[in-house]
Enzyme design. Structure first.
Site, PDB file in Angstrom:
ATOM      1  N   HIS A 169      -6.680   8.484  -0.711  1.00  0.00           N
ATOM      2  CA  HIS A 169      -5.451   7.737  -0.401  1.00  0.00           C
ATOM      3  C   HIS A 169      -5.602   7.081   0.971  1.00  0.00           C
ATOM      4  O   HIS A 169      -5.750   7.762   1.961  1.00  0.00           O
ATOM      5  CB  HIS A 169      -4.256   8.699  -0.396  1.00  0.00           C
TER       6      HIS A 169
ATOM      7  N   TYR B 159      -1.468  -1.054  -4.282  1.00  0.00           N
ATOM      8  CA  TYR B 159      -2.547  -0.125  -3.950  1.00  0.00           C
ATOM      9  C   TYR B 159      -2.018   1.301  -3.790  1.00  0.00           C
ATOM     10  O   TYR B 159      -1.247   1.585  -2.883  1.00  0.00           O
ATOM     11  CB  TYR B 159      -3.215  -0.558  -2.639  1.00  0.00           C
TER      12      TYR B 159
ATOM     13  N   THR C 206       0.826  -1.198   0.000  1.00  0.00           N
ATOM     14  CA  THR C 206       0.000   0.000   0.000  1.00  0.00           C
ATOM     15  C   THR C 206       0.864   1.253   0.000  1.00  0.00           C
ATOM     16  O   THR C 206       1.825   1.340   0.779  1.00  0.00           O
ATOM     17  CB  THR C 206      -0.913   0.000   1.239  1.00  0.00           C
ATOM     18  N   SER C 207       0.557   2.212  -0.862  1.00  0.00           N
ATOM     19  CA  SER C 207       1.229   3.501  -0.933  1.00  0.00           C
ATOM     20  C   SER C 207       2.730   3.293  -1.159  1.00  0.00           C
ATOM     21  O   SER C 207       3.121   2.794  -2.209  1.00  0.00           O
ATOM     22  CB  SER C 207       0.932   4.315   0.325  1.00  0.00           C
ATOM     23  N   SER C 208       3.582   3.644  -0.196  1.00  0.00           N
ATOM     24  CA  SER C 208       5.013   3.364  -0.356  1.00  0.00           C
ATOM     25  C   SER C 208       5.243   1.884  -0.619  1.00  0.00           C
ATOM     26  O   SER C 208       6.129   1.509  -1.397  1.00  0.00           O
ATOM     27  CB  SER C 208       5.779   3.800   0.898  1.00  0.00           C
TER      28      SER C 208
END
Length: 286
Positions: free
Chosen positions: A270, A153, A129-131
């Site tokens: 986000h 994601y 997720t994200s990073s």
């Protein structure tokens, strides 16, 4: 039918720290979840937390561990203890196969797990997720020979942050997160190929997710991810499936859909919530 075996070498049904998994050039932390009932030649999922997170936090926030209990796979929940707990997706070391960066340490976690638990090297998967999704893109690019499939994601294309002074919101060049790093499909393909230039095999099947209301890692990054992997896989957009896997989500199918999918989530910011059951289907575990 899934064949499960009792496994008694070490603790099960709890998250266990692994202090020594081999070469660890960037001092990552490894934690592993091994269910009591382990499948014969189990699958392995590498689950990567977002910025500011930890492996323990991602273990608690996602359903991968409970699904491992049902399906007999292993989950690695590593932690990045540097740059505001963000994965390095910017330096040449991490953007190079066996380059001595974060990606190298994560690959060594996978190798350790395969060896210790007699896991199936053809059933190694990455998600984040994200990073963690940014690093998922990087892992697909730098270790395509180790990974069978991946799911990311709210991330960015592999190499989007190349050369940035850092990879966190506090240290990074904001151009990438703002969605302003724009390349052609061929240019993105060249970026990926340069990360492992001697590799001539196939790349892991990949699905990416992004919300249209994401103003932190801006939505145009989904378009750049799409161009990148269209180029690598040599596929183009085929069709959209609306309300898939749920209302407000659109599944974009590229080629025959066996190699690359993208999900656009209307009104979602986000980050896009993790869809573990969709991931397990994509990985071929369920």
């Amino acid at each position: 039918m899934l064949e499960l075996q009792s496994f008694t070498n070490g603790a099960q049904n709890v998250l266990v720290s692994v202090p020594d998994f081999g070469s660890n050039p960037t001092k990552l932390q490894m934690s592993i979840y091994v269910p009591t009932k382990l499948a014969t030649s189990p699958a392995v999922i590498l689950a990567l937390h977002p910025c500011g997170g930890t492996g323990t936090g991602y273990y608690q926030q996602t359903k991968y561990a409970s699904l491992a209990d049902t399906n007999g796979f292993i989950v690695i929940f590593p932690s990045a203890g540097h740059d505001n707990n963000c994965w390095d997706v910017a330096t040449t070391k991490t953007l190079t196969h066996d380059g001595g960066g974060d990606s190298n340490g994560l690959a060594n976690m996978l190798k350790y797990t395969i060896d210790k638990y007699n896991a199936d090297p053809k059933k190694v998967f990455v998600t984040g997720t994200s990073s963690g999704a940014m690093m998922t893109n990087v892992m697909v690019a730098t270790y395509p020979d180790m990974i069978a499939a991946a799911s990311g994601y709210s991330g960015v294309a592999a190499g989007c942050l190349a050369g940035s002074p850092g990879s966190s919101p506090q240290t990074a060049d904001p151009t990438c997160a703002d969605g302003k790093v724009v390349k052609t499909s061929d240019q993105w393909k060249s970026v990926v190929k340069a990360m492992y230039p001697t590799y001539n095999g196939t790349y892991p099947k990949f699905q990416v997710w992004h919300g249209t209301a994401d103003t932190f890692v801006n939505y145009p990054n989904l378009g750049e991810e799409i161009k990148e992997w269209e180029g690598v896989f040599g596929v183009s957009w085929n069709k959209n499936l609306t309300n898939s896997p749920q209302t407000g989500y659109t599944q974009m199918v590229f080629g025959d859909g066996d190699q690359f999918l993208a999900y656009s989530a209307v009104g979602v910011g986000h980050t896009v919530p993790v869809h573990e059951s969709v991931d397990l289907q994509w990985f071929g575990i369920t």
